[in-house]
Design a protein around this motif. Structure first.
Motif, PDB file in Angstrom:
ATOM      1  N   PRO A  88       1.080  12.686  -5.442  1.00 17.73           N
ATOM      2  CA  PRO A  88      -0.339  12.513  -5.098  1.00 17.73           C
ATOM      3  C   PRO A  88      -0.931  11.167  -6.026  1.00 17.73           C
ATOM      4  N   ASN A  89      -0.068  10.893  -7.002  1.00 17.63           N
ATOM      5  CA  ASN A  89      -0.177   9.582  -7.668  1.00 17.63           C
ATOM      6  C   ASN A  89       0.853   8.282  -7.146  1.00 17.63           C
ATOM      7  N   GLY A  90       1.140   8.354  -6.026  1.00 19.07           N
ATOM      8  CA  GLY A  90       2.203   7.515  -5.555  1.00 19.07           C
ATOM      9  C   GLY A  90       1.636   6.432  -4.640  1.00 19.07           C
ATOM     10  N   PRO A  91       2.349   5.470  -4.146  1.00 19.37           N
ATOM     11  CA  PRO A  91       1.879   4.377  -3.260  1.00 19.37           C
ATOM     12  C   PRO A  91       1.664   5.046  -1.975  1.00 19.37           C
ATOM     13  N   VAL A  92       0.682   4.347  -1.037  1.00 15.43           N
ATOM     14  CA  VAL A  92       0.444   4.676   0.223  1.00 15.43           C
ATOM     15  C   VAL A  92       1.589   4.102   0.960  1.00 15.43           C
ATOM     16  N   TYR A  93       2.127   4.801   1.942  1.00 14.21           N
ATOM     17  CA  TYR A  93       3.075   4.500   3.043  1.00 14.21           C
ATOM     18  C   TYR A  93       2.191   3.485   4.015  1.00 14.21           C
ATOM     19  N   GLN A  94       2.679   2.268   4.101  1.00 15.41           N
ATOM     20  CA  GLN A  94       1.827   1.249   5.020  1.00 15.41           C
ATOM     21  C   GLN A  94       3.081   0.463   5.627  1.00 15.41           C
ATOM     22  N   TRP A  95       3.052   0.650   7.050  1.00 15.95           N
ATOM     23  CA  TRP A  95       4.231  -0.192   7.648  1.00 15.95           C
ATOM     24  C   TRP A  95       3.823  -1.583   8.209  1.00 15.95           C
ATOM     25  N   PHE A  96       4.396  -2.595   7.600  1.00 19.42           N
ATOM     26  CA  PHE A  96       3.958  -3.953   8.316  1.00 19.42           C
ATOM     27  C   PHE A  96       4.858  -4.287   8.847  1.00 19.42           C
ATOM     28  N   ASP A  97       4.905  -4.187  10.092  1.00 18.30           N
ATOM     29  CA  ASP A  97       6.052  -4.817  11.140  1.00 18.30           C
ATOM     30  C   ASP A  97       6.069  -6.239  11.016  1.00 18.30           C
TER      31      ASP A  97
END
Length: 778
Positions: free
Chosen positions: A441-450
């Protein structure tokens, strides 16, 4: 007058003042029996002649290379002989050895007053009972251990005194290396255990020799005079009898860069004697308005020694200034030395930070943004960087066992498992690195930037291969500044080791590779994939993407990324993973292999759409900005996010270290105190059960923010940009128990469409609030 000490960095390309070796004919007799090993500097498989020839070429010397020794040697003055190594890939064939006819030709060559360098791990073992061996001023002591040479060290008082090289430890070049004892000769290089490996000999009959049981090509180049080219230059000076001083300067010019009125700045110039006689410096003077030195005008520098000349620049005036440092030497090739100096003097910047300390209290399970303000009250541009240092570092995670000596054959699946992972964060290691993933809950957000349509092909192909890539910024890793990185087909990056290792190991371990970043270290292969890189300037991050990469044993595709931020943060993004995912190492390790942060080793952990963040600092505190520029009279708001999720009640502390070019206070430390309180059980306080997130994320142009409360409550939602500016507010509204949502259309409170980038939404319900990230991509 206020003094500010400033050491200018030495340029990477050293200013070589090469002595002339006139009309010397050089022969390289390549008699190494085709034995080879991995070049420690990244050239792949090389023969023993490679290191010698490269060193000659870098110094600009012409030479002839032959695999057979000519019958007529009269046109040559120096001969380099390579006798090779015991090559594990060469079966039982021994290294090269000189035949009886060849030995007699070499003896006649020496008796003519000429010079020979002989190199081979079995030079003593194979030739100690020959007449030729007696011409080299050495005794054969023993044939050495199976492996054991880690470093090669110069001997004090000789022309190698300043040197120390890493050796290709554990390789074919390190197998059964002879120990050579000096007889009439002089020991000039030893291994780290002080055993003699290189002996130089000047015979009364007028000839000169160098005997080496270590292979020059297995020396790893480092900085300054610790390069094969520099050592070769001194070898040739000795072999050709040019016993003269040889001046090496750290810089050919001195640029103080930007300096500030009212402050003293200092530059350290290194002078080193790499010659074979004492170097004499005389008539050292400094000219130019504001430039000065306290150095003696006359000095001596012994063989292999160095000294520093410290130059000061101080001037109250504003503008561009130039000067000269000049002196004379007894180096016959560089008798008169003139070094140009320059400085650009400005009025100084002035950093202001508010507040001077930070104190935050939160109940468990909450988050809050605290704003820190930086200002520049000076007259020049202010450059700053920010680092969060955890003051409460506990004992590092228990170290995993070191890898065993057992090596798995290439192409075999590894079924042994490491420790099972029961949590989504870990650390710190001894340096202070910690990891946390997007499942927390305190972690980074998964965001894929191809980056496949915007990046460039690194050229990484095939199996057991690597490429070197220049970084777009200086990247700090375990306290060292890195400017380039080696990317390996086996799914890891290294700032040091240039040899590919297919068998993954636990972290940390002194075994190679070291100085690594490992998002997916396994026995991998390009297959039908590609490896791309891209500098995303808008967020100051460098992305390396393995796209549709494969395992060596099958074609199961893997697509993942490594993202390096200038502030030292590392992200691993896992987009699509197929095949066996329990035979990989994930983590980082320092250059010694004695400290590292292991996320996972040969165990169930990875899954699609996972993000792992590795950073140095407390996991409960993060900043939206880690570096920046402030013009005069400008201000910068920095959002500090405090998060008490998964934390025990108590008092935690950290320091925010701000480094800048303000000469009055180059480092400012802001103490941080974070008090985590036990969650209140009062029924009057509405509790938020869960923030479900925003969907989609990334989004364009709308996204739905979903949250859940376990009792009716008034909820207010604010949206902020990365500068901490509130751009959109959803006023406090009464929501029913259960799941609720609002839709943001990407517009601010004035109806203007906002740009692409990271935004934060904060949900507040009376004494409870929570902040999370979202990404708008257009």
């Amino acid at each position: 007058m206020v003094k500010s000490y400033k050491t200018a960095a030495l340029v990477a390309l050293l200013f070589w003042l090469l002595p002339a070796i006139n009309a010397q004919e050089i022969l390289v007799w390549d008699n190494d029996n085709n034995s080879d090993f991995i070049d420690p500097d990244g050239a792949g498989n090389i023969g023993c002649e490679y290191g010698i020839e490269q060193a000659l070429q870098e110094n600009g010397y012409e030479y002839t290379s032959q695999s057979n020794l000519p019958d007529d040697l009269s046109s040559y003055e120096v001969i380099f002989v390579t006798l090779g190594i015991w090559c594990t890939g060469c079966g039982s064939t021994p290294p090269g050895a000189a035949g009886s006819v060849e030995q007699q030709n070499l003896i006649q060559f020496l008796e003519a007053g000429k010079a020979i360098y002989i190199e081979g791990v079995d030079w003593g073992s194979d030739h100690s009972d020959t007449e030729l061996f007696n011409y080299f001023g050495i005794n054969f002591k023993n044939d050495g251990a199976s492996i054991g040479i880690e470093d090669i060290v110069g001997v004090e008082g000789t022309f190698t005194a300043p040197n120390q090289f890493e050796y290709l430890y554990g390789s074919d070049a390190d197998y059964l290396v002879d120990e050579l004892a000096p007889a009439a000769g002089q020991m000039v290089l030893t291994s780290q255990d002080e055993k003699s490996r290189v002996v130089a000999y000047e015979a009364d009959e007028g000839y000169r020799t160098i005997s080496s049981s270590v292979i020059l090509g297995a020396f790893k180049d480092a900085e300054g005079s610790n390069t094969k080219a520099s050592l070769m230059n001194r070898y040739l000076m000795f072999l050709t009898g040019q016993e003269v001083p040889f001046l090496q300067l750290s810089n050919s010019e001195i640029d103080f860069g930007t300096t500030y009125s009212g402050y003293s700045n200092y530059y350290r110039l290194n002078l080193q004697n790499l010659g074979l006689e004492t170097l004499e410096i005389s008539n050292l003077t400094v000219t130019g308005d504001g430039f000065s030195t306290d150095a003696s005008s006359n000095m001596e520098i012994g063989i292999g020694e160095e000294t520093q000349v410290i130059i000061e620049f101080s001037n109250a005036e504003i503008g561009e200034f130039t000067g000269e440092l000049s002196f004379t030497t007894n180096d016959p090739e560089n008798s008169d030395v003139i070094i140009q100096m320059s400085a650009s003097n400005l009025l100084p910047p002035d950093l202001e930070v508010s507040p001077q300390q930070v104190q935050v209290e939160l109940e468990t399970g909450l988050s809050e943004i605290f704003q820190l303000e930086l200002g520049n009250n000076g007259d020049s541009q202010l450059d700053f960087s920010l680092e969060i240092i955890d003051s409460d570092l506990g004992k590092p995670d228990k170290k995993k066992p070191l890898a065993s000596d057992e090596k798995m054959p290439k192409g075999r699946e590894i079924y042994n498992t490491g420790d099972k992972i029961y949590r989504d964060f870990g650390g710190p290691d001894e340096f202070g690195y910690q990891w946390i993933d997007s499942d927390s809950p305190n972690g980074p957000v998964y965001q894929w930037f191809d980056i496949m349509n915007v990046g460039y092909d690194t050229g990484l192909t095939g199996d057991e291969s690597s490429v070197n890539i220049e970084l777009p910024f200086e990247f700090m890793f375990y306290g060292d500044s890195k400017t380039s990185v080696n990317v390996f087909a086996n799914g890891y990056l290294s700032f040091d080791q240039a040899n590919s290792v297919y068998q993954n190991l636990p972290i940390p371990t002194p075994e190679q590779p070291n100085d690594i970043i490992a998002p997916f270290w396994d026995d991998l292969h390009q297959k039908n994939g590609s490896c791309y890189a891209y500098y995303h300037e808008a967020e100051n991050r460098f992305i390396i993407q393995f796209n549709q990469w494969g395992f060596y044993i099958n074609d199961s595709p893997l697509t993942f990324q490594v993202i390096l931020y200038e502030n030292g943060t590392i992200l691993f993004n896992y987009c699509q993973l197929n095949g066996l995912l329990t035979s990989t190492t994930i983590g980082i390790e320092n250059y010694t292999g004695k400290d590292g942060l292991q996320v996972a080793y040969n165990t169930e952990y990875l899954h699609n759409e996972l993000c792992v963040q590795i950073s140095r600092g407390p996991r409960w505190l993060s900043s939206d900005i880690y570096s920046g520029i402030l013009q005069p009279e400008a201000n910068q708001i920095i959002d500090l996010t405090f998060d008490s999720n998964n934390m025990e009640p108590g008092i935690y502390s950290a320091n925010i270290k701000i480094t800048s070019n303000d000469p009055e206070e180059e480092i400012v430390e802001i103490p941080v105190s974070f008090t985590v309180l036990q969650t209140s059980n009062s029924e009057e306080i509405p509790l938020l059960a869960k923030v479900m997130g925003n969907y989609p994320n990334p989004f364009n142009p709308t996204t739905k923010i979903v949250f859940q409360i376990n009792t009716p409550a008034d909820v207010k939602i604010d949206i902020f940009n990365t500068k901490g500016q509130r751009i959109k507010t959803y006023p406090s509204t009464s929501y029913a128990k259960g799941e609720n949502s609002v839709v943001w259309n990407g517009q601010d409170d004035n109806g203007n469409q906002v740009g692409s980038g990271i935004y934060f939404y904060r949900i507040r319900a009376e004494n409870w609030h929570k902040t999370q990230k979202m990404l708008l991509l257009k």
